[in-house]
Motif scaffolding. Structure first.
Motif, mmCIF file in Angstrom:
data_model
loop_
_atom_site.group_PDB
_atom_site.id
_atom_site.type_symbol
_atom_site.label_atom_id
_atom_site.label_comp_id
_atom_site.label_asym_id
_atom_site.label_seq_id
_atom_site.Cartn_x
_atom_site.Cartn_y
_atom_site.Cartn_z
ATOM 1 N N LEU A 115 8.667 -4.413 -6.524
ATOM 2 C CA LEU A 115 7.410 -5.025 -6.088
ATOM 3 C C LEU A 115 7.595 -5.790 -4.785
ATOM 4 N N MET A 116 8.715 -6.502 -4.682
ATOM 5 C CA MET A 116 9.007 -7.254 -3.459
ATOM 6 C C MET A 116 9.131 -6.313 -2.263
ATOM 7 N N ALA A 117 9.866 -5.219 -2.457
ATOM 8 C CA ALA A 117 10.076 -4.269 -1.362
ATOM 9 C C ALA A 117 8.747 -3.655 -0.919
ATOM 10 N N ALA A 118 7.847 -3.454 -1.860
ATOM 11 C CA ALA A 118 6.568 -2.815 -1.539
ATOM 12 C C ALA A 118 5.696 -3.706 -0.663
ATOM 13 N N LYS A 119 5.910 -5.012 -0.757
ATOM 14 C CA LYS A 119 5.084 -5.956 0.011
ATOM 15 C C LYS A 119 5.162 -5.686 1.505
ATOM 16 N N ALA A 120 6.359 -5.322 1.967
ATOM 17 C CA ALA A 120 6.569 -5.075 3.401
ATOM 18 C C ALA A 120 5.839 -3.821 3.872
ATOM 19 N N LEU A 121 5.349 -3.006 2.948
ATOM 20 C CA LEU A 121 4.696 -1.741 3.301
ATOM 21 C C LEU A 121 3.173 -1.847 3.285
ATOM 22 N N LEU A 122 2.667 -3.042 2.937
ATOM 23 C CA LEU A 122 1.217 -3.236 2.861
ATOM 24 C C LEU A 122 0.665 -3.728 4.187
ATOM 25 N N LEU A 123 -0.547 -3.309 4.508
ATOM 26 C CA LEU A 123 -1.277 -3.912 5.616
ATOM 27 C C LEU A 123 -1.520 -5.393 5.305
ATOM 28 N N GLN A 124 -1.912 -6.131 6.311
ATOM 29 C CA GLN A 124 -2.177 -7.573 6.158
ATOM 30 C C GLN A 124 -3.027 -7.889 4.918
ATOM 31 N N ASP A 125 -4.138 -7.175 4.752
ATOM 32 C CA ASP A 125 -5.010 -7.418 3.598
ATOM 33 C C ASP A 125 -4.841 -6.340 2.528
ATOM 34 N N GLY A 126 -3.692 -5.692 2.540
ATOM 35 C CA GLY A 126 -3.464 -4.568 1.628
ATOM 36 C C GLY A 126 -3.484 -4.973 0.162
ATOM 37 N N LEU A 127 -3.775 -4.000 -0.676
ATOM 38 C CA LEU A 127 -3.914 -4.239 -2.113
ATOM 39 C C LEU A 127 -2.803 -3.539 -2.893
ATOM 40 N N MET A 128 -2.419 -4.175 -3.988
ATOM 41 C CA MET A 128 -1.418 -3.606 -4.885
ATOM 42 C C MET A 128 -2.068 -3.420 -6.248
ATOM 43 N N TYR A 129 -1.893 -2.240 -6.840
ATOM 44 C CA TYR A 129 -2.419 -1.988 -8.192
ATOM 45 C C TYR A 129 -1.258 -1.598 -9.099
ATOM 46 N N VAL A 130 -1.192 -2.241 -10.260
ATOM 47 C CA VAL A 130 -0.085 -2.031 -11.189
ATOM 48 C C VAL A 130 -0.625 -1.721 -12.587
ATOM 49 N N GLU A 131 -0.077 -0.687 -13.217
ATOM 50 C CA GLU A 131 -0.333 -0.437 -14.643
ATOM 51 C C GLU A 131 0.997 -0.406 -15.376
ATOM 52 N N VAL A 132 1.057 -1.114 -16.495
ATOM 53 C CA VAL A 132 2.269 -1.133 -17.325
ATOM 54 C C VAL A 132 1.864 -1.090 -18.803
ATOM 55 N N PRO A 133 2.788 -0.657 -19.676
ATOM 56 C CA PRO A 133 2.482 -0.684 -21.114
ATOM 57 C C PRO A 133 2.357 -2.113 -21.628
ATOM 58 N N SER B 124 3.938 -12.123 -18.936
ATOM 59 C CA SER B 124 5.102 -11.631 -18.175
ATOM 60 C C SER B 124 4.669 -10.826 -16.959
ATOM 61 N N LEU B 125 3.547 -10.118 -17.060
ATOM 62 C CA LEU B 125 3.038 -9.393 -15.886
ATOM 63 C C LEU B 125 2.608 -10.382 -14.798
ATOM 64 N N ALA B 126 1.953 -11.453 -15.216
ATOM 65 C CA ALA B 126 1.529 -12.478 -14.244
ATOM 66 C C ALA B 126 2.744 -13.147 -13.609
ATOM 67 N N MET B 127 3.770 -13.434 -14.423
ATOM 68 C CA MET B 127 4.958 -14.103 -13.885
ATOM 69 C C MET B 127 5.730 -13.195 -12.934
ATOM 70 N N MET B 128 5.855 -11.917 -13.319
ATOM 71 C CA MET B 128 6.543 -10.974 -12.442
ATOM 72 C C MET B 128 5.837 -10.899 -11.086
ATOM 73 N N SER B 129 4.516 -10.850 -11.098
ATOM 74 C CA SER B 129 3.744 -10.757 -9.858
ATOM 75 C C SER B 129 4.012 -11.971 -8.978
ATOM 76 N N ALA B 130 3.995 -13.149 -9.594
ATOM 77 C CA ALA B 130 4.231 -14.382 -8.834
ATOM 78 C C ALA B 130 5.654 -14.411 -8.288
ATOM 79 N N THR B 131 6.621 -14.013 -9.110
ATOM 80 C CA THR B 131 8.028 -14.023 -8.686
ATOM 81 C C THR B 131 8.248 -13.084 -7.501
ATOM 82 N N ALA B 132 7.518 -11.964 -7.498
ATOM 83 C CA ALA B 132 7.660 -10.990 -6.407
ATOM 84 C C ALA B 132 6.857 -11.382 -5.170
ATOM 85 N N GLY B 133 6.105 -12.493 -5.242
ATOM 86 C CA GLY B 133 5.396 -12.991 -4.065
ATOM 87 C C GLY B 133 3.956 -12.513 -3.932
#
Ligand SMILES: [Zn+2]
Length: 277
Positions: free
Chosen positions: A197-215, A241-250
């Protein structure tokens, strides 16, 4: 197996308790060649954040490279059949249809204009039903996928632009930024989802969006045989845990939903934006 025990949970892995234990594959699980290894695995559950961690010493390293397409679809022809079957599902039976609607509605609310060909990176594209559907709505979809045969399917059958670089190398490779990056049922397959998730941040446009689905761990109420707990899943998430992971990844969490999908899957979906935007 060494799995990051915290994902940002303040308990630092101190409050893990054993949950489901398996000494044979549950019905419906894809059969992988484990060579001489004995099938034995379990999940530990964090009593603070509710996250479930896979615990076993099975070597699954060859799983996606060698066996996955063969074991799951019976080869390329099987993949094409499965892809066509899913694309032909009526909307009320299609998990993908719901996903496409959720993502398009959210992107529209955030000002993404589909007539301008916004760029989508779908990580771990698999059969490609999601990027294929998005492409028909005006998006320019790129599929990232490690498996060579799956890449061939994505290029020749689905007609997508494909990449077979590791996500962590995309920024250095000068892959242009994306309006939207999606991880659909991907992060549960990797030992260190925060890193991805952290690595993906560098690939987003300034206002880019991230969508995540997990079990979703809510599936545990229906017992250990649920597909959410099949061997490929190193993580099963709780809303916390999904919310915490998101916050930890920035990332800032904008919206989360607890879904029971048409296929019966228990799924958490989340929309995120990078904290700097
Ligand atoms: Zn925890």
């Amino acid at each position: 197996m060494n799995i990051d025990p915290t994902l940002g949970c303040p308990c630092n892995g101190r409050f893990l308790v054993p949950a489901f234990t398996y000494d044979c594959p549950p019905a419906g699980e894809t059969t992988f060649d484990l060579k001489s290894q004995v099938y034995r695995r379990r999940y530990d559950r964090c009593t603070m954040c509710g996250h479930w961690f896979a615990r076993h010493d099975l070597d699954l390293s060859g799983l996606y490279e060698r066996d996955y397409v063969e074991a799951t679809y019976g080869g390329l022809a099987g993949m094409r059949q499965k892809f066509e079957a899913i694309m032909a599902l009526p909307s009320e039976k299609s998990d993908n249809r719901g996903r496409v609607e959720r993502v398009r509605a959210f992107a529209g609310d955030r000002g993404v204009d589909e007539s301008k060909g916004p760029r989508l990176l779908d990580v771990g594209a698999g059969l490609g039903v999601f990027p294929a559907a998005m492409q028909t709505k005006g998006w320019h979809a790129t599929a990232l996928e490690p498996d060579a045969r799956t890449l061939a399917h994505l290029r020749t059958v689905v007609g997508l632009e494909t990449l077979n670089l590791p996500l962590l190398q995309l920024e250095a490779a000068g892959i242009a930024p994306f309006d939207l990056i999606t991880f659909n049922k991907v992060l549960e397959h990797v030992a260190y989802p925060v890193e991805l998730l952290m690595a993906a941040k560098a690939l987003l446009l300034q206002d880019g969006l991230m969508y995540v689905e997990v079990p979703d761990v809510a599936a545990a109420a229906e017992g250990p045989g649920r597909e959410e707990f099949f061997i490929e899943h190193l993580h099963v998430f709780s809303p916390v845990s999904l919310a915490m992971m998101s916050a930890t990844a920035g990332y800032r969490l904008i919206r989360m939903e607890r879904l029971r999908e048409p296929s019966g899957k228990f799924t958490l979906s989340a929309f995120l934006v990078a904290c700097s935007s």
